[in-house]
Design an enzyme around this catalytic site. Structure first.
Site, mmCIF file in Angstrom:
data_model
loop_
_atom_site.group_PDB
_atom_site.id
_atom_site.type_symbol
_atom_site.label_atom_id
_atom_site.label_comp_id
_atom_site.label_asym_id
_atom_site.label_seq_id
_atom_site.Cartn_x
_atom_site.Cartn_y
_atom_site.Cartn_z
ATOM 1 N N LYS A 153 0.869 -1.185 0.000
ATOM 2 C CA LYS A 153 0.000 0.000 0.000
ATOM 3 C C LYS A 153 0.906 1.235 0.000
ATOM 4 O O LYS A 153 1.432 1.641 1.030
ATOM 5 C CB LYS A 153 -0.888 -0.058 1.240
ATOM 6 C CG LYS A 153 -1.393 1.265 1.792
ATOM 7 C CD LYS A 153 -2.545 1.841 1.023
ATOM 8 C CE LYS A 153 -3.011 3.140 1.648
ATOM 9 N NZ LYS A 153 -2.116 4.277 1.328
ATOM 10 N N GLU A 226 8.349 1.855 11.337
ATOM 11 C CA GLU A 226 9.411 2.855 11.121
ATOM 12 C C GLU A 226 8.714 4.204 11.141
ATOM 13 O O GLU A 226 8.005 4.551 10.191
ATOM 14 C CB GLU A 226 10.104 2.614 9.786
ATOM 15 C CG GLU A 226 10.816 1.278 9.772
ATOM 16 C CD GLU A 226 11.856 1.160 8.667
ATOM 17 O OE1 GLU A 226 12.598 0.183 8.696
ATOM 18 O OE2 GLU A 226 11.914 2.034 7.786
ATOM 19 N N CYS A 261 12.618 11.198 7.454
ATOM 20 C CA CYS A 261 12.401 10.706 8.821
ATOM 21 C C CYS A 261 13.601 11.043 9.693
ATOM 22 O O CYS A 261 13.469 11.353 10.859
ATOM 23 C CB CYS A 261 12.137 9.211 8.823
ATOM 24 S SG CYS A 261 13.385 8.272 7.943
ATOM 25 N N GLU A 358 7.837 16.879 15.629
ATOM 26 C CA GLU A 358 8.402 16.682 14.292
ATOM 27 C C GLU A 358 7.890 17.788 13.355
ATOM 28 O O GLU A 358 6.682 18.033 13.294
ATOM 29 C CB GLU A 358 7.999 15.313 13.742
ATOM 30 C CG GLU A 358 8.727 14.973 12.458
ATOM 31 C CD GLU A 358 8.371 13.581 11.910
ATOM 32 O OE1 GLU A 358 7.181 13.218 11.925
ATOM 33 O OE2 GLU A 358 9.286 12.875 11.442
HETATM 34 P P1 NDP Z 1 1.128 8.493 7.612
HETATM 35 O O1 NDP Z 1 1.181 7.844 8.928
HETATM 36 O O2 NDP Z 1 0.161 9.582 7.390
HETATM 37 O O3 NDP Z 1 0.827 7.426 6.473
HETATM 38 C C1 NDP Z 1 1.630 6.266 6.269
HETATM 39 C C2 NDP Z 1 0.828 5.217 5.524
HETATM 40 O O4 NDP Z 1 -0.241 4.734 6.350
HETATM 41 C C3 NDP Z 1 0.157 5.753 4.254
HETATM 42 O O5 NDP Z 1 0.226 4.773 3.256
HETATM 43 C C4 NDP Z 1 -1.239 6.009 4.744
HETATM 44 O O6 NDP Z 1 -2.162 6.057 3.701
HETATM 45 C C5 NDP Z 1 -1.467 4.799 5.643
HETATM 46 N N1 NDP Z 1 -2.557 4.927 6.592
HETATM 47 C C6 NDP Z 1 -3.166 6.053 7.059
HETATM 48 N N2 NDP Z 1 -4.150 5.727 7.954
HETATM 49 C C7 NDP Z 1 -4.155 4.366 8.063
HETATM 50 C C8 NDP Z 1 -4.916 3.426 8.822
HETATM 51 N N3 NDP Z 1 -5.867 3.804 9.651
HETATM 52 N N4 NDP Z 1 -4.647 2.120 8.684
HETATM 53 C C9 NDP Z 1 -3.658 1.704 7.842
HETATM 54 N N5 NDP Z 1 -2.921 2.538 7.089
HETATM 55 C C10 NDP Z 1 -3.146 3.865 7.197
HETATM 56 O O7 NDP Z 1 2.619 8.978 7.304
HETATM 57 P P2 NDP Z 1 3.154 9.789 6.055
HETATM 58 O O8 NDP Z 1 2.895 9.033 4.792
HETATM 59 O O9 NDP Z 1 2.702 11.198 6.142
HETATM 60 O O10 NDP Z 1 4.724 9.729 6.284
HETATM 61 C C11 NDP Z 1 5.416 10.684 7.025
HETATM 62 C C12 NDP Z 1 5.890 10.099 8.336
HETATM 63 O O11 NDP Z 1 6.644 8.926 8.091
HETATM 64 C C13 NDP Z 1 6.818 11.009 9.100
HETATM 65 O O12 NDP Z 1 6.477 10.996 10.468
HETATM 66 C C14 NDP Z 1 8.183 10.366 8.893
HETATM 67 O O13 NDP Z 1 9.107 10.695 9.893
HETATM 68 C C15 NDP Z 1 7.830 8.939 8.857
HETATM 69 N N6 NDP Z 1 8.858 8.141 8.169
HETATM 70 C C16 NDP Z 1 9.655 7.315 8.911
HETATM 71 C C17 NDP Z 1 10.683 6.609 8.318
HETATM 72 C C18 NDP Z 1 11.584 5.722 9.114
HETATM 73 O O14 NDP Z 1 12.344 4.993 8.497
HETATM 74 N N7 NDP Z 1 11.568 5.743 10.428
HETATM 75 C C19 NDP Z 1 10.959 6.737 6.877
HETATM 76 C C20 NDP Z 1 10.044 7.607 6.189
HETATM 77 C C21 NDP Z 1 9.038 8.280 6.832
HETATM 78 P P3 NDP Z 1 -2.466 7.465 2.983
HETATM 79 O O15 NDP Z 1 -1.202 8.250 2.901
HETATM 80 O O16 NDP Z 1 -2.914 7.061 1.658
HETATM 81 O O17 NDP Z 1 -3.467 8.144 3.853
#
Ligand code: NDP
Length: 454
Positions: A153, A226, A261, A358
């Site tokens: 996804k 992550e 991140c 953040e």
């Molecule tokens: P989100 O948590 O908003 O979304 C992550 C994924 O989860 C998306 O595919 C999203 O779908 C999906 N999602 C949202 N709601 C649900 C749910 N209820 N159930 C299951 N899946 C769901 O994060 P972001 O995409 O905005 O990413 C940014 C964040 O990721 C930052 O905090 C960043 O620091 C972190 N990050 C961490 C990394 C690491 O290695 N530690 C690496 C990269 C990023 P949709 O977007 O389609 O709503």
């Protein structure tokens, strides 16, 4: 679902979201295909990934352009991301056989013992938009090599990239009933939580990660998270070249428009070199080239999500209310697209959200410290635990700081980097489990212990 270009606010494409019924069908398809895939010899599974590796390079212009149009990443950084993803693939191609091979513990005794590594089954790879190739390959590549089926996804903001990945994996020989992209927003991710999957591998925010952990807990399957960070960087007074440290810190803070991140999210500088560091930092930040992300010279493109503009504007206002001094930027650019100016706030302190929440944008707070003890105290004052960086001439002094960090990664004289050979893991609110390294290969298999007599 509309795919919007964050630089122009134009709709690039409209795509139908997967309904819960469609997601169920994809799951059933992969559930049937996975055992067949697991029986394919490991060398053949790896050979598919080798082809995928080649296709990423052959198609790099189209892939980089799509990524830039979809998430706003400056084009050169899209190419860098593709190169980085290929480096990770090289690691998995070279090392997977070693870490997935059966292991004899005792071969000679009356009872012979060995460990065999078996796939988990069908796993969900719920991914973020900021580095869709990098955070994607961390999961779906070792998962596929390990013999798993994958429901991938992508974030709704990186959907077209997710579809490119699927197309190239199929061309590389990964069967359709082993890998499926799930198209949609959070609700599509939510639908995956309802399925009887064998593992959940999530990259994204702390809030969603915690929700996923809570909602899958009763399944008793592996859940890896992550998540975000508020990563500190400390500059000691003994650094020799303040100018180059300022350049490195700035790059760590604003690379990918600050949406990494492990971006440098807060900077502490020893009082003896504070003024010099700030002068160098601001001089460099002023020279950053902001503009069309499709232009290879651009260093700062738009933010990927419109909402983030309001969030960052409020963080800056809160910082100023709490004694911060704005030396550069502070708001959105008054033009089409979600552009936010590189922003530097000095006299920062921990009453400010800028130093504790953040930011995820090209915005940075810089705080003066009197010694290493104060720096350590402030660096540790966070619910997150992803990375922490120290710049110093003296390794022993830097190591004393690094040892006190409750983070998955520490850096000496570098920052904002990930290596395929090292585990990538967050502590506390930054996550659970590790990807990359041998641990990120073993994360997608389960051991079976054989006790053999006769
Ligand atoms: P989100 O948590 O908003 O979304 C992550 C994924 O989860 C998306 O595919 C999203 O779908 C999906 N999602 C949202 N709601 C649900 C749910 N209820 N159930 C299951 N899946 C769901 O994060 P972001 O995409 O905005 O990413 C940014 C964040 O990721 C930052 O905090 C960043 O620091 C972190 N990050 C961490 C990394 C690491 O290695 N530690 C690496 C990269 C990023 P949709 O977007 O389609 O709503």
């Amino acid at each position: 679902m509309q795919i919007i270009n964050p630089a122009t606010e134009e709709v690039i494409q409209e795509i139908a979201e997967d309904s819960p019924e469609a997601i169920l069908k994809k799951f059933q398809l992969v559930k049937d295909g996975q055992p067949v895939w697991a029986a394919v010899p490991l060398a053949e599974r790896i050979a598919c990934i080798e082809k995928f590796y080649a296709f990423l390079d052959e198609n790099k212009d189209e892939l980089a352009e799509t990524l830039t149009m979809e998430v706003g990443k400056p084009l050169q950084q899209s190419y860098n991301e593709l190169n980085g993803a290929r480096k990770r693939l090289e690691y998995f191609i070279k090392n997977s056989a070693r870490w997935l091979a059966e292991e004899w513990i005792t071969e000679e005794d009356a009872t012979r013992e060995k460990i065999v590594y078996e796939p988990l089954g069908v796993i969900a790879n719920i991914s973020a938009w900021n580095y869709p190739y990098l955070v994607g390959v961390n999961v779906f590549v070792p998962a596929l090599i390990g013999g798993n089926g994958v429901l991938y996804k992508p974030s709704e903001y990186a959907t077209l990239t997710g579809l490119h990945i699927q197309r190239l994996l199929y061309r590389a020989g990964i069967p359709e009933n082993v890998f499926q992209v799930i198209i949609g927003k959070g609700t599509a991710g939510q639908a995956l939580l309802e399925l009887p999957l064998h593992g959940y591998f999530f990259t994204g925010s702390y809030r969603t990660g915690r929700y996923i952990a809570e909602h899958t807990a009763s399944k008793l399957v592996p859940v890896q998270l992550e998540l975000g960070g508020k990563d500190p960087l400390y500059v000691m007074d003994d650094v020799e070249d303040v100018d180059s440290v300022a350049a490195a810190a700035l790059d760590g803070a604003v690379y990918n428009n600050g949406q990494s991140c492990c971006a440098v999210e807060r900077i502490y500088v020893h009082e003896k070199i504070y003024d010099k560091f700030i002068a160098a930092f601001v001089a460099k930040a002023k020279k950053l080239v902001i503009g069309d992300p499709l232009d290879k010279a651009t260093e700062i493109g738009p933010l990927s999500r419109k909402e983030q503009i309001g969030f960052l504007t409020q963080q800056v206002a809160d910082a100023e209310e709490n004694g911060g001094k704005l030396l550069l930027g502070g708001g959105a650019l008054q033009q089409q697209g979600y552009f936010f100016q590189p922003t530097v706030v000095v006299n920062a302190n921990h009453k400010m959200k800028l130093m504790t929440e953040e930011s995820f944008g090209p915005v940075i707070g810089i705080q003066k410290v009197k010694d290493d003890t104060e720096a350590v105290e402030l660096m540790k004052d966070t619910p997150y635990g992803l990375t922490a960086a120290v710049y110093s001439k003296n390794f022993d002094r830097a190591e004393a700081v690094m040892k006190q960090m409750d983070t998955g990664t520490v850096y000496w004289n570098c920052c904002d980097r990930v290596s395929a050979g090292l585990p990538w893991s967050g502590r506390k609110s930054s996550g659970l489990g590790a990807t990359l390294s041998y641990q990120g290969i073993r994360a997608f298999v389960q051991p079976k212990a054989y006790h053999l007599r006769g």
